[in-house]
Design an enzyme around this catalytic site. Structure first.
Site, PDB file in Angstrom:
ATOM      1  N   GLU A  33       0.844  -1.192   0.000  1.00 50.27           N
ATOM      2  CA  GLU A  33       0.000   0.000   0.000  1.00 50.27           C
ATOM      3  C   GLU A  33       0.880   1.242   0.000  1.00 50.27           C
ATOM      4  O   GLU A  33       2.012   1.218   0.478  1.00 50.27           O
ATOM      5  CB  GLU A  33      -0.922  -0.006   1.219  1.00 50.27           C
ATOM      6  CG  GLU A  33      -0.238  -0.153   2.577  1.00 50.27           C
ATOM      7  CD  GLU A  33       0.257   1.161   3.156  1.00 50.27           C
ATOM      8  OE1 GLU A  33      -0.159   2.215   2.646  1.00 50.27           O
ATOM      9  OE2 GLU A  33       1.056   1.133   4.103  1.00 50.27           O
TER      10      GLU A  33
ATOM     11  N   ARG B 258      -1.313   7.803   1.986  1.00 48.50           N
ATOM     12  CA  ARG B 258      -0.884   8.972   2.745  1.00 48.50           C
ATOM     13  C   ARG B 258      -2.002   9.338   3.706  1.00 48.50           C
ATOM     14  O   ARG B 258      -3.156   9.517   3.278  1.00 48.50           O
ATOM     15  CB  ARG B 258      -0.609  10.149   1.817  1.00 48.50           C
ATOM     16  CG  ARG B 258       0.496   9.929   0.791  1.00 48.50           C
ATOM     17  CD  ARG B 258       0.442  11.025  -0.265  1.00 48.50           C
ATOM     18  NE  ARG B 258      -0.806  10.968  -1.022  1.00 48.50           N
ATOM     19  CZ  ARG B 258      -1.267  11.987  -1.761  1.00 48.50           C
ATOM     20  NH1 ARG B 258      -0.590  13.125  -1.834  1.00 48.50           N
ATOM     21  NH2 ARG B 258      -2.405  11.856  -2.427  1.00 48.50           N
TER      22      ARG B 258
ATOM     23  N   GLY C  58      11.660  22.010   8.328  1.00 47.90           N
ATOM     24  CA  GLY C  58      10.845  22.246   9.512  1.00 47.90           C
ATOM     25  C   GLY C  58      11.258  21.364  10.665  1.00 47.90           C
ATOM     26  O   GLY C  58      12.455  21.203  10.937  1.00 47.90           O
TER      27      GLY C  58
ATOM     28  N   CYS D  22       4.696   5.395   9.745  1.00 43.26           N
ATOM     29  CA  CYS D  22       5.351   4.728   8.616  1.00 43.26           C
ATOM     30  C   CYS D  22       6.818   5.095   8.463  1.00 43.26           C
ATOM     31  O   CYS D  22       7.691   4.246   8.646  1.00 43.26           O
ATOM     32  CB  CYS D  22       4.593   5.039   7.321  1.00 43.26           C
ATOM     33  SG  CYS D  22       3.001   4.201   7.196  1.00 43.26           S
TER      34      CYS D  22
ATOM     35  N   LYS E  53       9.366   4.288  11.416  1.00 38.59           N
ATOM     36  CA  LYS E  53       9.379   2.842  11.640  1.00 38.59           C
ATOM     37  C   LYS E  53       9.986   2.098  10.461  1.00 38.59           C
ATOM     38  O   LYS E  53      10.799   1.174  10.640  1.00 38.59           O
ATOM     39  CB  LYS E  53       7.947   2.350  11.884  1.00 38.59           C
ATOM     40  CG  LYS E  53       7.786   0.843  11.943  1.00 38.59           C
ATOM     41  CD  LYS E  53       6.337   0.436  12.092  1.00 38.59           C
ATOM     42  CE  LYS E  53       5.524   0.613  10.853  1.00 38.59           C
ATOM     43  NZ  LYS E  53       5.832  -0.379   9.788  1.00 38.59           N
TER      44      LYS E  53
END
Length: 443
Positions: free
Chosen positions: A145, A148, A252, A259, A262
């Site tokens: 997959e 977002r 930033g 996701c 990890k």
């Protein structure tokens, strides 16, 4: 087709609802009865724009149901495994849920069924699982997959590519997935058929590349600050290069969520296991650059208050790791808020969706639902998640509520610096040029 989706967390719930939207008969399976009860009533157990409407349509049409009983998956011809693979203390992926899900599916498998992995797993996992599925008379494919958060519904229904990992020569599994995704393929979605290992690598490689791009511009921000340059203009300039592009070049406070952090750590751990850890040494630096951005924002806040945070009133706008989400897993924003509190600051925090997900992790923060209540009497206001609500905040009104000569720290570089300065704020941003004639630090 009749489809089962094992695991109804963020990935599984969205995928199940999307498959029902495409016209399939779908049952979602999860061990959590509260989650299943919420989904069965058409509610989403987490915030994701458009998901509730998708769930409601699927349930109303009779194409979507949910159960805690794996027996409800019996009779499905395609079984998607969409469970989480959390990070272990050593950085590797915990495959407990994947293995348990596979065992459960095998118990209801009919010869000829297709099991499809969607979970993000270490390369080589599918080859091990394949043997168990084939012994039960089924076939295994891997279909990563690319969702977002905040855009998951659109990404599920209008993906930018479709990848099938299958055993070489297994045209039947690819044809079955073609039937599942017929609407997307008809609409022109690119489709790739690869081996299992390549499909497993696609997701982590994509995330590693994006993480590298984000950390690159944040490393440039570190240089820009000491050189007196503006990292935003730098990103604009190099982003015009077609080989580089402007997306994911926003400096930033760094990336977070469930996701990217990890996956890059799990990728490093797997490379170490395969004996090629040196190939991903650069990702260790990517991770460190990312974490340093949080330190930098804490430093900026401390400096703006004369060197000490003890007893000072600090407001944090944004707790989720990104806008349009309530996800605070490895959120830089929440982490910074907790660090400020640990140094003695009186931290008031707000977020349109992530207050309730933040409370169990950071119970000592003061939470406010309204942004105007949150900035009241603040000495420093930090914008840490770029929700439209904060980007569009009127600095004149905010200045009337905050303490005189308050500082705004634009952690996401999403504000109009001149507009905020004109309203009387002292403006700070990591990696952005400071006009010291107007922004002398107050002690």
């Amino acid at each position: 087709m009749r489809i089962s989706v094992i695991g109804c967390g963020y990935l599984g719930a969205v995928h199940a609802a999307a498959m029902a939207e495409l016209g399939h008969e779908v049952v979602g399976i999860d061990l959590d009865p509260l989650k299943i009860d919420t989904l069965a009533k058409g509610g989403a157990p987490f915030f994701e724009p458009g998901l509730t409407e998708l769930l409601e349509r699927g349930i109303a049409a009779g194409r979507l149901s949910f159960s805690t009983d794996i027996e409800a998956a019996r009779g499905a011809s395609v079984h998607f495994i969409a469970v989480g693979t959390p990070q272990r203390p050593d950085g590797s992926a915990d495959l407990t849920a994947v293995n348990a899900s596979l065992r459960a599916v095998i118990g209801v498998l009919t010869p000829g069924d297709l099991v499809v992995g969607k979970s993000t797993v270490p390369v080589g996992t599918a080859q091990v699982l394949q043997r168990e599925v084939e012994r039960a008379g089924g076939s295994l494919a891997w279909n990563p997959e690319f969702l977002r958060e905040g855009f998951a519904v659109r990404d599920s229904l209008e993906p930018d590519r479709m990848v099938y990992g299958v055993t070489p020569g297994d045209s039947r599994s690819a044809e079955t997935l073609d039937r599942v995704y017929r609407a997307m393929l008809t609409a022109g979605t690119p489709r790739m058929v690869t081996d299992l290992a390549t499909a497993e690598l696609v997701k982590v490689a994509a995330n590693a590349f994006l993480a590298t791009k984000i950390s690159f511009i944040n490393a440039m921000a570190e240089i820009a600050e000491v050189a007196g340059a503006d990292v935003t203009q730098l990103a604009d300039a190099i982003g015009y290069d077609a080989r580089i592009g402007r997306r994911f070049l926003n400096a930033g406070i760094g990336f977070g969520g469930g996701c990217l952090p990890k996956d890059i750590r799990g990728f490093i751990a797997r490379a170490d296991e395969l004996g090629v850890g040196h190939a991903l040494d650069f990702l260790r630096d990517v991770d460190q650059v990312n974490l340093r951005r949080r330190d930098r924002v804490v430093d900026l806040t401390r400096d703006a208050l004369g060197g000490s945070l003890v007893g000072r009133r600090v407001t944090v706008l944004g707790l989720a790791f990104k806008p349009d989400s309530d996800d605070v897993r490895d959120s830089p924003a929440l982490d910074i808020a907790r660090r400020l509190h640990a140094e003695g600051a009186i931290v008031t925090a707000t977020d349109p969706e992530a207050i309730e997900t933040s409370r169990p992790i950071a119970p000592d923060l003061t939470y406010r639902d309204s942004v105007h209540e949150a900035v009241l009497d603040a000495e420093v206001v930090l914008v840490l998640t770029e929700w439209a609500l904060y980007r569009q905040l009127d600095p004149v009104i905010a200045a009337r509520l905050a303490s005189p000569s308050a500082v705004v720290i634009d952690g996401r570089l999403c504000l109009d610096a001149e507009q905020w300065r004109a309203a009387g704020w002292r403006y700070r941003a990591p990696g952005r040029l400071i006009d010291r004639s107007r922004d002398l630090l107050a002690v």
